[in-house]
Scaffold this active site. Structure first.
Site, short mmCIF file in Angstrom:
data_model
loop_
_atom_site.label_atom_id
_atom_site.label_comp_id
_atom_site.label_asym_id
_atom_site.label_seq_id
_atom_site.Cartn_x
_atom_site.Cartn_y
_atom_site.Cartn_z
N GLY A 91 33.66 48.93 45.17
CA GLY A 91 32.66 47.97 45.65
C GLY A 91 31.38 47.94 44.83
O GLY A 91 30.32 47.58 45.36
N SER A 92 31.44 48.25 43.53
CA SER A 92 30.19 48.22 42.75
C SER A 92 29.69 46.79 42.54
O SER A 92 28.48 46.56 42.45
CB SER A 92 30.35 48.95 41.42
N ASN A 93 30.59 45.82 42.47
CA ASN A 93 30.13 44.42 42.37
C ASN A 93 29.46 43.98 43.67
O ASN A 93 28.45 43.30 43.65
CB ASN A 93 31.30 43.50 42.00
N MET A 123 41.88 43.39 45.82
CA MET A 123 43.13 43.41 45.07
C MET A 123 44.30 42.84 45.87
O MET A 123 45.35 43.49 45.98
CB MET A 123 43.41 44.84 44.59
N ARG A 124 44.09 41.66 46.42
CA ARG A 124 45.18 40.96 47.09
C ARG A 124 45.14 39.51 46.64
O ARG A 124 44.06 38.95 46.41
CB ARG A 124 44.97 40.97 48.61
N ILE A 125 46.33 38.94 46.54
CA ILE A 125 46.39 37.50 46.27
C ILE A 125 46.21 36.80 47.60
O ILE A 125 46.80 37.20 48.60
CB ILE A 125 47.73 37.13 45.60
N HIS A 154 36.55 38.54 37.47
CA HIS A 154 37.71 39.07 36.77
C HIS A 154 37.23 39.74 35.48
O HIS A 154 36.41 39.16 34.76
CB HIS A 154 38.69 37.95 36.47
N ASP A 179 44.50 27.78 43.87
CA ASP A 179 45.82 28.28 44.28
C ASP A 179 46.48 29.24 43.29
O ASP A 179 47.41 29.94 43.64
CB ASP A 179 46.77 27.09 44.49
#
Ligand code: GAR
Length: 205
Positions: free
Chosen positions: A12-14, A95-97, A114, A147
């Site tokens: 969670g650094s961002n 980290m999930r789509i 990203h 999408d």
């Protein structure tokens, strides 16, 4: 004001860089409402609540179809008053789509960061992909989520050199410094209504 929901999976650094910028008054139109993680052990959850006093929630995905998971996510965001007409969702190392339904619900109200210069090296291990390809410059991209995987309109990018002997870790650390500048800046642009998307182009007003 724009109500912010931040989704994280680990460090969670961002998220920290966005919350720090808000706390310092650098994003005056953003109001952090909730930090949500798919991982109960995400270090960023503690940072959100203890350092910034922001509400946190864990939504585990085990046994849930992607669409059902995202329904729970939308419900949690809306309960925290993060809605399409007043909110912004920031994926910050999430980290999930996410499902097309989620993307459609918060159309052009979801940002992602990203660790590569998109459209090069989307997906996982972007820094390793860059090293293995032999590029001499890499960086980070903040973009709207559509999408596809890491394919939405680009808001801003920051570059760093790739140097001889770089490992995935050394390059990741160099890029991360730029991420921490770029993400708060993109959130600021959004909250000030200074981004206009036409097709796949995000114009800065
Ligand atoms: C960051 O480098 C972010 O760009 C990357 O994960 C890291 C999360 O760090 N995201 C992706 O690779 C998404 N495809 P953080 O949890 O400290 O913000």
């Amino acid at each position: 004001m724009i109500n912010l929901g931040i989704l994280i999976s680990a460090r969670g650094s961002n998220m920290d860089s966005i919350l720090a910028a808000i706390k310092a008054g650098r994003i005056p139109r953003a109001k952090p409402q909730i930090v949500i993680s798919n991982n109960a052990d995400a270090e960023g959850l503690k940072v959100a609540s203890e350092k910034y006093g922001v509400s946190t929630k864990v939504i585990l995905s085990e046994g849930l179809k992607r669409q059902d998971y995202d329904k729970k996510m939308i419900a949690a965001l809306e309960e925290a008053d993060v809605k399409p007409d007043n909110g912004l969702v920031c994926l910050a190392g999430f980290m999930r789509i996410i499902s097309p339904e989620f993307v459609r619900h918060f159309k052009m109200k979801i940002l992602n960061i990203h660790p590569a210069l998109l459209p090069s090296f989307p997906g996982l291990h972007a820094q390793k992909q860059a090293i293995d390809y032999g590029v001499k410059v890499s960086g980070c991209t903040v973009h709207f989520v559509d999408d596809g995987v890491d394919s939405g309109p680009i808001i801003l990018q920051r570059t760093v050199p790739v140097v001889e002997g770089d490992s995935e870790e050394t390059l990741a650390a160099r890029i991360l410094e730029q991420e921490h500048q770029a993400y708060p800046e993109a959130v600021k642009l959004f909250t000030e209504g200074r981004l206009k998307v036409e097709g796949r182009i995000a114009h800065q007003l």
